[in-house]
Write a protein that holds these residues in place. Structure first.
Motif, mmCIF file in Angstrom:
data_model
loop_
_atom_site.group_PDB
_atom_site.id
_atom_site.type_symbol
_atom_site.label_atom_id
_atom_site.label_comp_id
_atom_site.label_asym_id
_atom_site.label_seq_id
_atom_site.Cartn_x
_atom_site.Cartn_y
_atom_site.Cartn_z
ATOM 1 N N VAL A 18 11.407 -10.252 12.606
ATOM 2 C CA VAL A 18 11.350 -9.926 14.032
ATOM 3 C C VAL A 18 11.623 -11.180 14.849
ATOM 4 O O VAL A 18 10.911 -12.185 14.715
ATOM 5 N N ARG A 19 12.625 -11.142 15.675
ATOM 6 C CA ARG A 19 12.943 -12.247 16.577
ATOM 7 C C ARG A 19 12.483 -11.891 17.983
ATOM 8 O O ARG A 19 12.807 -10.816 18.498
ATOM 9 N N THR A 20 11.745 -12.805 18.609
ATOM 10 C CA THR A 20 11.316 -12.619 19.989
ATOM 11 C C THR A 20 12.145 -13.515 20.896
ATOM 12 O O THR A 20 12.227 -14.731 20.670
ATOM 13 N N VAL A 21 12.764 -12.902 21.895
ATOM 14 C CA VAL A 21 13.556 -13.612 22.898
ATOM 15 C C VAL A 21 12.776 -13.537 24.210
ATOM 16 O O VAL A 21 12.470 -12.439 24.687
ATOM 17 N N THR A 22 12.447 -14.689 24.784
ATOM 18 C CA THR A 22 11.598 -14.740 25.973
ATOM 19 C C THR A 22 12.315 -15.428 27.117
ATOM 20 O O THR A 22 12.811 -16.554 26.958
ATOM 21 N N VAL A 23 12.388 -14.750 28.263
ATOM 22 C CA VAL A 23 12.897 -15.394 29.472
ATOM 23 C C VAL A 23 11.820 -16.375 29.934
ATOM 24 O O VAL A 23 10.686 -15.986 30.203
ATOM 25 N N GLN A 24 12.193 -17.646 30.038
ATOM 26 C CA GLN A 24 11.218 -18.719 30.167
ATOM 27 C C GLN A 24 11.321 -19.405 31.536
ATOM 28 O O GLN A 24 11.556 -20.598 31.643
ATOM 29 N N ARG A 25 11.110 -18.614 32.610
ATOM 30 C CA ARG A 25 11.100 -19.174 33.964
ATOM 31 C C ARG A 25 9.886 -18.628 34.725
ATOM 32 O O ARG A 25 10.041 -18.006 35.788
ATOM 33 N N PRO A 26 8.684 -18.829 34.209
ATOM 34 C CA PRO A 26 7.512 -18.203 34.835
ATOM 35 C C PRO A 26 7.283 -18.634 36.275
ATOM 36 O O PRO A 26 6.728 -17.872 37.068
ATOM 37 N N ASP A 27 7.716 -19.857 36.633
ATOM 38 C CA ASP A 27 7.542 -20.315 38.019
ATOM 39 C C ASP A 27 8.423 -19.541 38.985
ATOM 40 O O ASP A 27 8.162 -19.517 40.190
ATOM 41 N N LYS A 28 9.460 -18.896 38.468
ATOM 42 C CA LYS A 28 10.364 -18.057 39.265
ATOM 43 C C LYS A 28 10.178 -16.581 38.919
ATOM 44 O O LYS A 28 11.044 -15.753 39.221
ATOM 45 N N LEU A 29 9.065 -16.244 38.300
ATOM 46 C CA LEU A 29 8.806 -14.888 37.799
ATOM 47 C C LEU A 29 9.946 -14.405 36.908
ATOM 48 O O LEU A 29 10.297 -13.240 36.885
ATOM 49 N N ASN A 30 10.512 -15.388 36.169
ATOM 50 C CA ASN A 30 11.564 -15.122 35.178
ATOM 51 C C ASN A 30 12.834 -14.525 35.790
ATOM 52 O O ASN A 30 13.554 -13.760 35.133
ATOM 53 N N ALA A 43 21.654 -15.835 23.006
ATOM 54 C CA ALA A 43 20.542 -15.500 22.113
ATOM 55 C C ALA A 43 20.789 -14.185 21.395
ATOM 56 O O ALA A 43 20.497 -14.048 20.190
ATOM 57 N N PHE A 44 21.320 -13.195 22.113
ATOM 58 C CA PHE A 44 21.571 -11.899 21.479
ATOM 59 C C PHE A 44 22.773 -11.960 20.546
ATOM 60 O O PHE A 44 22.792 -11.272 19.520
ATOM 61 N N GLU A 45 23.756 -12.780 20.881
ATOM 62 C CA GLU A 45 24.885 -12.962 19.971
ATOM 63 C C GLU A 45 24.401 -13.556 18.654
ATOM 64 O O GLU A 45 24.794 -13.116 17.564
ATOM 65 N N ALA A 46 23.512 -14.547 18.744
ATOM 66 C CA ALA A 46 22.986 -15.179 17.536
ATOM 67 C C ALA A 46 22.127 -14.208 16.734
ATOM 68 O O ALA A 46 22.195 -14.174 15.500
ATOM 69 N N ALA A 47 21.313 -13.397 17.420
ATOM 70 C CA ALA A 47 20.467 -12.430 16.725
ATOM 71 C C ALA A 47 21.299 -11.385 16.003
ATOM 72 O O ALA A 47 20.971 -10.969 14.878
ATOM 73 N N ALA A 48 22.376 -10.948 16.633
ATOM 74 C CA ALA A 48 23.245 -9.949 16.008
ATOM 75 C C ALA A 48 23.888 -10.493 14.740
ATOM 76 O O ALA A 48 24.073 -9.766 13.755
ATOM 77 N N ALA A 49 24.202 -11.792 14.741
ATOM 78 C CA ALA A 49 24.919 -12.390 13.615
ATOM 79 C C ALA A 49 24.004 -12.847 12.490
ATOM 80 O O ALA A 49 24.480 -13.121 11.382
ATOM 81 N N ASP A 50 22.701 -12.929 12.738
ATOM 82 C CA ASP A 50 21.765 -13.467 11.747
ATOM 83 C C ASP A 50 21.262 -12.342 10.832
ATOM 84 O O ASP A 50 20.523 -11.459 11.269
ATOM 85 N N PRO A 51 21.611 -12.365 9.557
ATOM 86 C CA PRO A 51 21.198 -11.274 8.659
ATOM 87 C C PRO A 51 19.694 -11.221 8.425
ATOM 88 O O PRO A 51 19.176 -10.193 7.990
ATOM 89 N N ALA A 52 18.993 -12.306 8.710
ATOM 90 C CA ALA A 52 17.537 -12.312 8.518
ATOM 91 C C ALA A 52 16.804 -11.580 9.635
ATOM 92 O O ALA A 52 15.637 -11.217 9.476
ATOM 93 N N VAL A 53 17.482 -11.352 10.744
ATOM 94 C CA VAL A 53 16.866 -10.688 11.898
ATOM 95 C C VAL A 53 17.138 -9.192 11.819
ATOM 96 O O VAL A 53 18.294 -8.765 11.750
#
Length: 264
Positions: A18-30, A43-53
């Protein structure tokens, strides 16, 4: 578990398959600016290509927001041509997520407004905390949804609800979103991680090639006639008979044991 640098507007971490992708701008409410849209696309391109995910969970950092919308400060200075290009950049990301060959689960921990709701709607499943609020408030800015909101809302919950959310621009509760079919489930905020984790774990145990075939069939079927959709479903169904996972799944059922799928 690997993490992306803190300077990135998007962080990535793995827990098994399981890969978790997090928008990391909490000061701007992401909020989604162009750099964040591009980082998410990468990030999604990499997740699609990674056979472990096998499964992707998408969420926002901090306790207040999944993604509270597009970055209004950045949008304020755009020309008409730049505004169109910003819309196209956002739409390309949403289509990339929607067409992922692996299930994408939105963990809606807070506000999902404007571009945030559009981002959530591009995911395959959406689980919301009971404290979350969703909406398409662009009308209050003199705009309309630009990342696919008017079109995906229409397909998820129909014309009346789409016009209600987009014309009035008021956020609605997670429970109301559940009633309209915008989200799949609503749980107490303190139970959100457990619920999302359970679903992600179940999906990670499922046959990856069957998941991909199902995602493809639903996507294609939503864009074509019933006859064409049925033909595509049969083709995907037949192809799965050539996989080792299908033999494993049916054998495990007959032998009354859990199946172990190998993505083959």
């Amino acid at each position: 578990m690997a993490d992306t640098p803190a300077a990135s507007p998007v962080s990535v971490s793995d827990d098994g398959a399981v890969r978790t992708v997090t928008v990391q701008r909490p000061d701007k409410l992401n909020a989604l600016n162009a750099a964040t849209l591009q980082a998410l696309a990468d990030a999604f391109e990499a997740a699609a290509a990674d056979p472990a995910v096998r499964v992707v969970v998408l969420t926002g950092a901090g306790p207040k927001a999944f993604v509270a919308g597009a970055d209004i400060a950045e949008m304020n200075g755009l020309s008409a041509v730049q505004g169109r290009d910003f819309s196209l950049l956002g739409q390309a990301l949403m289509c990339r997520i929607e067409r992922m060959p692996k299930p994408v689960l939105a963990r809606i921990n807070g506000f999902a407004l404007g571009g945030g709701l559009e981002l959530a709607m591009a995911c395959h499943l959406r689980i919301a905390a009971d404290t979350a609020k969703v909406g398409q408030p662009e009308i209050n800015l003199g705009l309309i949804p630009g990342f696919g909101g008017s079109q995906r809302l229409l397909r998820l919950c129909g014309r009346a609800a789409t016009l209600e959310l987009c014309l009035l621009g008021a956020p609605i509760t997670a429970e109301r979103a559940l009633q309209l079919g915008i989200v799949n489930d609503v749980v107490p905020a303190d139970a959100l991680d457990a619920r999302v984790g359970d679903i992600a774990a179940q999906l990670a145990r499922s046959a990856p090639l069957a998941l991909r075939g199902l995602l493809d069939a639903v996507h294609v079927g939503g864009e074509c006639s019933l006859d064409a959709g049925l033909e595509y479903e049969s083709a995907q169904f037949g192809l799965l008979f050539a996989t080792e996972d299908m033999r494993e799944g049916t054998s495990a059922f007959l032998q009354r044991r859990p199946a172990t799928f190998q993505n083959r």
